[in-house]
Design a protein around this motif. Structure first.
Motif, PDB file in Angstrom:
ATOM      1  N   PHE A 228     -39.580 -17.144  16.649  1.00 49.50           N
ATOM      2  CA  PHE A 228     -39.011 -18.486  16.565  1.00 49.50           C
ATOM      3  C   PHE A 228     -39.521 -19.404  17.680  1.00 49.50           C
ATOM      4  N   LYS A 229     -40.107 -18.824  18.720  1.00 53.36           N
ATOM      5  CA  LYS A 229     -40.714 -19.641  19.773  1.00 53.36           C
ATOM      6  C   LYS A 229     -41.970 -20.344  19.273  1.00 53.36           C
ATOM      7  N   ARG A 230     -42.523 -19.862  18.172  1.00 55.06           N
ATOM      8  CA  ARG A 230     -43.762 -20.432  17.661  1.00 55.06           C
ATOM      9  C   ARG A 230     -43.536 -21.715  16.863  1.00 55.06           C
ATOM     10  N   LEU A 231     -42.292 -21.995  16.549  1.00 53.06           N
ATOM     11  CA  LEU A 231     -41.987 -23.248  15.864  1.00 53.06           C
ATOM     12  C   LEU A 231     -41.994 -24.394  16.869  1.00 53.06           C
ATOM     13  N   LYS A 232     -42.458 -25.530  16.439  1.00 48.62           N
ATOM     14  CA  LYS A 232     -42.517 -26.690  17.329  1.00 48.62           C
ATOM     15  C   LYS A 232     -41.130 -27.070  17.829  1.00 48.62           C
ATOM     16  N   ASP A 233     -40.146 -27.020  16.930  1.00 50.37           N
ATOM     17  CA  ASP A 233     -38.751 -27.296  17.289  1.00 50.37           C
ATOM     18  C   ASP A 233     -38.110 -25.987  17.749  1.00 50.37           C
ATOM     19  N   ARG A 234     -37.691 -25.918  19.002  1.00 49.20           N
ATOM     20  CA  ARG A 234     -37.131 -24.682  19.575  1.00 49.20           C
ATOM     21  C   ARG A 234     -35.609 -24.569  19.390  1.00 49.20           C
ATOM     22  N   THR A 235     -35.006 -25.455  18.615  1.00 50.18           N
ATOM     23  CA  THR A 235     -33.538 -25.457  18.471  1.00 50.18           C
ATOM     24  C   THR A 235     -33.027 -24.119  17.948  1.00 50.18           C
ATOM     25  N   MET A 236     -33.662 -23.597  16.889  1.00 44.94           N
ATOM     26  CA  MET A 236     -33.208 -22.320  16.321  1.00 44.94           C
ATOM     27  C   MET A 236     -33.384 -21.191  17.333  1.00 44.94           C
ATOM     28  N   TYR A 237     -34.472 -21.203  18.064  1.00 44.25           N
ATOM     29  CA  TYR A 237     -34.708 -20.157  19.061  1.00 44.25           C
ATOM     30  C   TYR A 237     -33.607 -20.147  20.108  1.00 44.25           C
ATOM     31  N   ARG A 238     -33.212 -21.317  20.572  1.00 43.45           N
ATOM     32  CA  ARG A 238     -32.130 -21.390  21.575  1.00 43.45           C
ATOM     33  C   ARG A 238     -30.814 -20.897  20.992  1.00 43.45           C
ATOM     34  N   THR A 239     -30.532 -21.220  19.744  1.00 47.06           N
ATOM     35  CA  THR A 239     -29.295 -20.742  19.097  1.00 47.06           C
ATOM     36  C   THR A 239     -29.298 -19.226  18.972  1.00 47.06           C
ATOM     37  N   ILE A 240     -30.433 -18.673  18.587  1.00 53.92           N
ATOM     38  CA  ILE A 240     -30.569 -17.221  18.430  1.00 53.92           C
ATOM     39  C   ILE A 240     -30.348 -16.523  19.778  1.00 53.92           C
ATOM     40  N   LEU A 241     -30.924 -17.052  20.842  1.00 56.13           N
ATOM     41  CA  LEU A 241     -30.728 -16.468  22.172  1.00 56.13           C
ATOM     42  C   LEU A 241     -29.275 -16.544  22.593  1.00 56.13           C
ATOM     43  N   ALA A 242     -28.611 -17.644  22.302  1.00 53.91           N
ATOM     44  CA  ALA A 242     -27.202 -17.793  22.662  1.00 53.91           C
ATOM     45  C   ALA A 242     -26.345 -16.740  21.967  1.00 53.91           C
ATOM     46  N   TYR A 243     -26.651 -16.427  20.713  1.00 50.92           N
ATOM     47  CA  TYR A 243     -25.890 -15.419  19.988  1.00 50.92           C
ATOM     48  C   TYR A 243     -26.229 -14.005  20.437  1.00 50.92           C
ATOM     49  N   SER A 244     -27.375 -13.849  21.103  1.00 50.16           N
ATOM     50  CA  SER A 244     -27.813 -12.524  21.538  1.00 50.16           C
ATOM     51  C   SER A 244     -27.142 -12.064  22.835  1.00 50.16           C
ATOM     52  N   LYS A 245     -26.478 -12.967  23.540  1.00 54.06           N
ATOM     53  CA  LYS A 245     -25.881 -12.630  24.842  1.00 54.06           C
ATOM     54  C   LYS A 245     -24.696 -11.682  24.683  1.00 54.06           C
TER      55      LYS A 245
END
Length: 245
Positions: A228-245
């Motif tokens: 998901f870091k490869r997408l220009k918009d990193r919004t989903m990546y940040r959401t995924i990391l937040a749920y991974s904590k």
């Protein structure tokens, strides 16, 4: 039961297939045996053979009927031809060391003649049993490959909307297909969760065929988040990391 068997593709297929809402989204699958290979080739003309306990596209092969009684096997970009089902199966048995399944091959939609599938992330927060869809993207196979694993095929990551539009899905149908993708991914997580309560993230790999039907390819319990870091918009990546904590 070992963890490998309990989390194998075959076990998850059987659990998902118990749901009447999901069974129509599952390609027909059986243990690889001589009889199942022959019957699937006769019925579908083209099948996927893959190991139940490996990931990342390792060991995946496409087998299809060609002219006459010949059969073609492709692994990565290497293609071999066999003069009969018997010689094909003998070759498979010489190469296979662990459990394999045979599966109806789905004619995936393509971008510039390259097949793609979707990675849909479904997660739950620590201590919660509520699942949430946190992101989705499309994985486009590298040139000449049948698998969409980016690291193995040298493919690319694009947004789901971009892939579907490039595949010729019209705007009128796009929203219905996107809704189907979300629904199938969420139902898959909810169906599997009672058996795998330690899992907090599921990467649901979904295919869309050329008619727009949604298929479950497999479900990963250790999905690669960095895609998901490869997408220009990193919004989903940040959401995924937040749920991974």
């Amino acid at each position: 039961m070992t963890k490998e068997i309990s989390t194998s593709k075959w076990t998850k297929y059987r659990l998902l297939n118990r749901s009447s809402a999901l069974s129509r989204h599952l390609p027909k699958t059986m243990w690889l045996r001589e009889s199942s290979l022959y019957s699937f080739l006769d019925r579908y003309g083209e099948v996927i053979v893959k190991p139940t306990g490996k990931w990342g596209g390792s060991g995946v092969m496409r087998v299809r009927k060609v002219e006459g009684r010949q059969y073609e096997l492709q692994q990565d970009t290497k293609v071999q031809t066999f003069s009969s089902k018997e010689s094909l199966y003998a070759y498979l048995r010489s190469k296979i060391t662990k459990n394999y399944i045979v599966q109806q091959r789905i004619s995936l939609a393509t971008v510039q003649h390259r097949p793609f599938d979707l990675r849909v992330m479904v997660q739950r927060k620590r201590g919660s049993s509520t699942w949430k869809l946190t992101g989705k993207l499309a994985k486009v196979a590298g040139h000449g490959y049948i698998i969409t694993n980016v690291a193995r095929s040298g493919g690319k990551i694009v947004t789901v909307e971009h892939a579907l539009q490039k595949a010729g899905i019209t705007d009128r149908r796009l929203q219905d297909i996107l809704s189907d993708i979300d629904r199938v991914a969420m139902l898959s997580a909810k169906q599997l969760y009672p058996r795998y309560r330690w899992v907090r993230a599921m990467g649901v790999d979904i295919g869309v065929d050329k008619s727009g039907h949604v298929w479950i390819i497999e479900v990963n319990y250790k999905p690669t988040l960095s895609l998901f870091k490869r997408l220009k918009d990193r919004t989903m990546y940040r959401t995924i990391l937040a749920y991974s904590k």
